[in-house]
Design a protein around this motif. Structure first.
Motif, PDB file in Angstrom:
ATOM      1  N   ALA A  76     -26.893  -7.176 -29.669  1.00 57.89           N
ATOM      2  CA  ALA A  76     -25.795  -6.276 -30.055  1.00 57.89           C
ATOM      3  C   ALA A  76     -24.649  -6.395 -29.061  1.00 57.89           C
ATOM      4  CB  ALA A  76     -26.306  -4.831 -30.065  1.00 57.89           C
ATOM      5  N   ASP A  88     -19.490  -3.891 -19.265  1.00 58.72           N
ATOM      6  CA  ASP A  88     -20.251  -4.094 -20.495  1.00 58.72           C
ATOM      7  C   ASP A  88     -20.228  -5.576 -20.903  1.00 58.72           C
ATOM      8  OD1 ASP A  88     -21.792  -2.558 -22.286  1.00 58.72           O
ATOM      9  OD2 ASP A  88     -20.270  -2.804 -23.839  1.00 58.72           O
ATOM     10  N   TYR A 142     -22.579  -7.559 -18.782  1.00 58.31           N
ATOM     11  CA  TYR A 142     -23.975  -7.463 -19.229  1.00 58.31           C
ATOM     12  C   TYR A 142     -24.200  -8.220 -20.549  1.00 58.31           C
ATOM     13  CZ  TYR A 142     -24.595  -4.016 -15.532  1.00 58.31           C
ATOM     14  OH  TYR A 142     -24.663  -3.395 -14.316  1.00 58.31           O
ATOM     15  N   LYS A 185     -26.968 -11.265 -21.444  1.00 56.71           N
ATOM     16  CA  LYS A 185     -27.831 -11.406 -22.631  1.00 56.71           C
ATOM     17  C   LYS A 185     -27.732 -12.828 -23.183  1.00 56.71           C
ATOM     18  CE  LYS A 185     -26.553  -7.330 -24.889  1.00 56.71           C
ATOM     19  NZ  LYS A 185     -26.758  -6.168 -25.783  1.00 56.71           N
ATOM     20  N   TYR A 237     -33.601  -3.437 -20.053  1.00 61.45           N
ATOM     21  CA  TYR A 237     -32.402  -3.802 -20.811  1.00 61.45           C
ATOM     22  C   TYR A 237     -32.762  -4.884 -21.829  1.00 61.45           C
ATOM     23  CZ  TYR A 237     -30.197  -1.226 -17.079  1.00 61.45           C
ATOM     24  OH  TYR A 237     -29.862  -0.228 -16.205  1.00 61.45           O
ATOM     25  N   ALA A 238     -31.887  -5.007 -22.820  1.00 59.79           N
ATOM     26  CA  ALA A 238     -32.124  -5.999 -23.871  1.00 59.79           C
ATOM     27  C   ALA A 238     -32.243  -7.410 -23.297  1.00 59.79           C
ATOM     28  CB  ALA A 238     -31.001  -5.930 -24.897  1.00 59.79           C
ATOM     29  N   TYR A 276     -23.114  -2.941 -42.870  1.00 54.33           N
ATOM     30  CA  TYR A 276     -24.142  -1.913 -42.686  1.00 54.33           C
ATOM     31  C   TYR A 276     -24.301  -1.188 -44.017  1.00 54.33           C
ATOM     32  CZ  TYR A 276     -23.613  -3.040 -37.780  1.00 54.33           C
ATOM     33  OH  TYR A 276     -23.582  -3.725 -36.589  1.00 54.33           O
ATOM     34  N   HIS A 327     -20.167  -0.012 -24.770  1.00 59.75           N
ATOM     35  CA  HIS A 327     -21.348   0.803 -25.089  1.00 59.75           C
ATOM     36  C   HIS A 327     -21.162   2.195 -24.486  1.00 59.75           C
ATOM     37  CE1 HIS A 327     -25.597   2.175 -24.501  1.00 59.75           C
ATOM     38  NE2 HIS A 327     -25.671   1.728 -25.738  1.00 59.75           N
ATOM     39  N   LEU A 363     -32.990  -5.771 -29.001  1.00 63.57           N
ATOM     40  CA  LEU A 363     -32.230  -4.595 -28.552  1.00 63.57           C
ATOM     41  C   LEU A 363     -33.030  -3.790 -27.548  1.00 63.57           C
ATOM     42  CD1 LEU A 363     -31.771  -3.886 -32.229  1.00 63.57           C
ATOM     43  CD2 LEU A 363     -29.723  -3.997 -30.803  1.00 63.57           C
ATOM     44  N   ARG A 364     -32.283  -3.039 -26.746  1.00 65.16           N
ATOM     45  CA  ARG A 364     -32.980  -2.086 -25.887  1.00 65.16           C
ATOM     46  C   ARG A 364     -33.409  -0.873 -26.691  1.00 65.16           C
ATOM     47  NH1 ARG A 364     -29.816   1.800 -21.968  1.00 65.16           N
ATOM     48  NH2 ARG A 364     -29.485   2.689 -24.031  1.00 65.16           N
ATOM     49  N   GLY A 365     -32.528  -0.383 -27.561  1.00 65.68           N
ATOM     50  CA  GLY A 365     -32.775   0.879 -28.265  1.00 65.68           C
ATOM     51  C   GLY A 365     -32.154   2.025 -27.484  1.00 65.68           C
ATOM     52  N   ASP A 366     -31.963   3.145 -28.171  1.00 61.63           N
ATOM     53  CA  ASP A 366     -31.389   4.327 -27.502  1.00 61.63           C
ATOM     54  C   ASP A 366     -32.455   5.015 -26.666  1.00 61.63           C
ATOM     55  OD1 ASP A 366     -28.736   4.214 -28.400  1.00 61.63           O
ATOM     56  OD2 ASP A 366     -29.346   4.980 -30.361  1.00 61.63           O
ATOM     57  N   THR A 397     -33.639  -3.082 -39.723  1.00 58.62           N
ATOM     58  CA  THR A 397     -33.617  -2.394 -38.433  1.00 58.62           C
ATOM     59  C   THR A 397     -35.035  -1.996 -37.994  1.00 58.62           C
ATOM     60  OG1 THR A 397     -33.269  -0.197 -39.338  1.00 58.62           O
ATOM     61  CG2 THR A 397     -31.300  -1.501 -38.894  1.00 58.62           C
ATOM     62  N   TYR A 398     -35.099  -1.545 -36.757  1.00 59.23           N
ATOM     63  CA  TYR A 398     -36.379  -1.178 -36.128  1.00 59.23           C
ATOM     64  C   TYR A 398     -36.289   0.305 -35.803  1.00 59.23           C
ATOM     65  CZ  TYR A 398     -40.373  -2.130 -32.980  1.00 59.23           C
ATOM     66  OH  TYR A 398     -41.598  -2.184 -32.366  1.00 59.23           O
ATOM     67  N   TYR A 442     -20.501  -4.501 -28.233  1.00 64.58           N
ATOM     68  CA  TYR A 442     -19.763  -3.256 -28.462  1.00 64.58           C
ATOM     69  C   TYR A 442     -18.268  -3.459 -28.185  1.00 64.58           C
ATOM     70  CZ  TYR A 442     -24.543  -1.691 -28.367  1.00 64.58           C
ATOM     71  OH  TYR A 442     -25.881  -1.567 -28.655  1.00 64.58           O
ATOM     72  N   HIS A 460     -35.083  -6.689 -36.552  1.00 59.01           N
ATOM     73  CA  HIS A 460     -34.683  -6.068 -35.286  1.00 59.01           C
ATOM     74  C   HIS A 460     -35.947  -5.712 -34.496  1.00 59.01           C
ATOM     75  CE1 HIS A 460     -30.467  -4.551 -36.729  1.00 59.01           C
ATOM     76  NE2 HIS A 460     -30.776  -5.721 -37.254  1.00 59.01           N
TER      77      HIS A 460
END
Ligand code: FAD
Length: 285
Positions: free
Chosen positions: A140, A155, A158, A162, A121-122, A265, A146, A105-108, A48-49, A142, A76
């Motif tokens: 990613a 979602d 979008y 991607k 956006y990603a 995970y 999301h 990823l976009r990230g939070d 992960t990043y 969901y 990531h």
């Protein structure tokens, strides 16, 4: 090796995730955990990043270490807190180390709302990676939508963007009810998303972890799962055993129903990864 080629074989695959340390003094134990998980010979391992990108060098270093061990790494990369210059520099490092797979990823959005303006956006990051070299790109998705999205349909729209931007496969957010994934797969296939979907499975091994997860992602907890947490949550060893068994059962059901890509995970826990691997020894052979 490119992950799209691994997934294209159409066989069940088991992969694991590790996260990089936040500080240099924690690097060695993380490296050791990653090495032990690599010893289980997964199909690939993701790294992960860290939010904010300040630890990106550890992501690259651990991915390169896995590559040297003969395990395909997936690095990531998030863009919400990174300007184009930073993204270009990380991609350059990955290329220089021979790392062929990136999860874009976009990230939070950080709590203070401070974001870089180069990517929103990603999908924009995916388009950039696509231009910048011969990477296999993941993204990613969901199954429960999301947290920020208005509704699941939007979602999925979008998600399609991607894929159109150049992503080769998607990995799901964790879920604890396989029917949610089966329903989601039906909906995204109907919407024309045809890339491989790798199912993200989280073995919940302690009570605090599940509270955190639900607060962050709003993931639905089936009553069967809640009963396990209620019954064993205050007994760490029993909770761990039950959490691993629940995740393993989920995986077996997924594979039995034709979902071949399974990503665990594993949270830098080699013992958890090993117990899951062992329980699937005949299924994955
Ligand atoms: P996006 O795909 O950009 O979507 C973000 C939101 O914007 C969604 O609500 C989407 O519906 C909406 N959206 C997308 N495009 C548009 C558009 N054009 N217009 C309007 N709305 C749009 N975080 C980390 O910090 N590091 C990691 O290593 C990491 N790894 C992850 C791995 C997986 C498999 C998953 C599922 C998540 C991971 N995350 C990680 C968390 C992730 O960064 C967050 O969930 C983040 O909030 C969304 O990232 P995304 O790439 O899905 O964003």
């Amino acid at each position: 090796m490119k992950i799209r080629d691994i997934l294209a074989k159409g066989e069940p695959t088991l992969s694991f995730e590790v996260f990089p340390p936040k500080t240099e003094d924690k690097y060695e134990p993380v490296e050791q955990a990653a090495l032990e998980i690599a010893g289980l010979k997964p199909a690939f391992m993701s790294v992960t990043y860290g939010a904010g990108g300040g630890t990106s060098r550890y992501t690259v270093e651990i991915a390169a270490m896995l590559q040297a061990q003969g395990v395909t790494p997936l690095a990531h990369l998030t863009c919400v807190s990174s300007a184009r210059e930073k993204v270009t520099s990380v991609l350059g490092e990955l290329k220089a180390r021979g790392i062929e797979n990136v999860l874009a990823l976009r990230g939070d959005i950080p709590a203070d709302g401070q974001v870089e303006k180069d990517y929103h956006y990603a999908s924009e990051l995916i388009a950039e990676i696509q231009k910048s070299g011969d990477f296999c790109i993941g993204a990613a998705c969901y199954p429960e939508g999301h947290v920020e999205s208005e509704n699941k349909l939007q979602d999925i729209h979008y998600l399609k963007e991607k894929v159109e931007a150049g992503c080769d496969f998607v990995t799901t957010q964790m879920f604890f009810d396989n029917n949610i994934l089966y329903n989601y797969l039906y909906r995204i296939r109907e919407a024309g998303v045809t890339v491989p979907v790798v199912a993200g499975i989280m073995p919940v091994t302690n009570k605090a972890q599940i509270k955190r997860i639900c607060a962050m992602s709003g993931t639905y907890l089936p009553s069967r799962f809640k009963a396990i947490v209620d019954r064993f949550g205050d007994n760490p060893a029993a909770m761990k055993q039950a959490g691993i068994a629940y995740a393993t059962e989920q995986i077996i059901d997924l594979i039995a129903n034709g979902v071949n890509g399974i990503h665990v995970y594993s949270m830098n826990k080699p013992d958890v990864a090993a117990r899951i691997r062992e329980s699937l020894s005949e299924i994955l052979s």
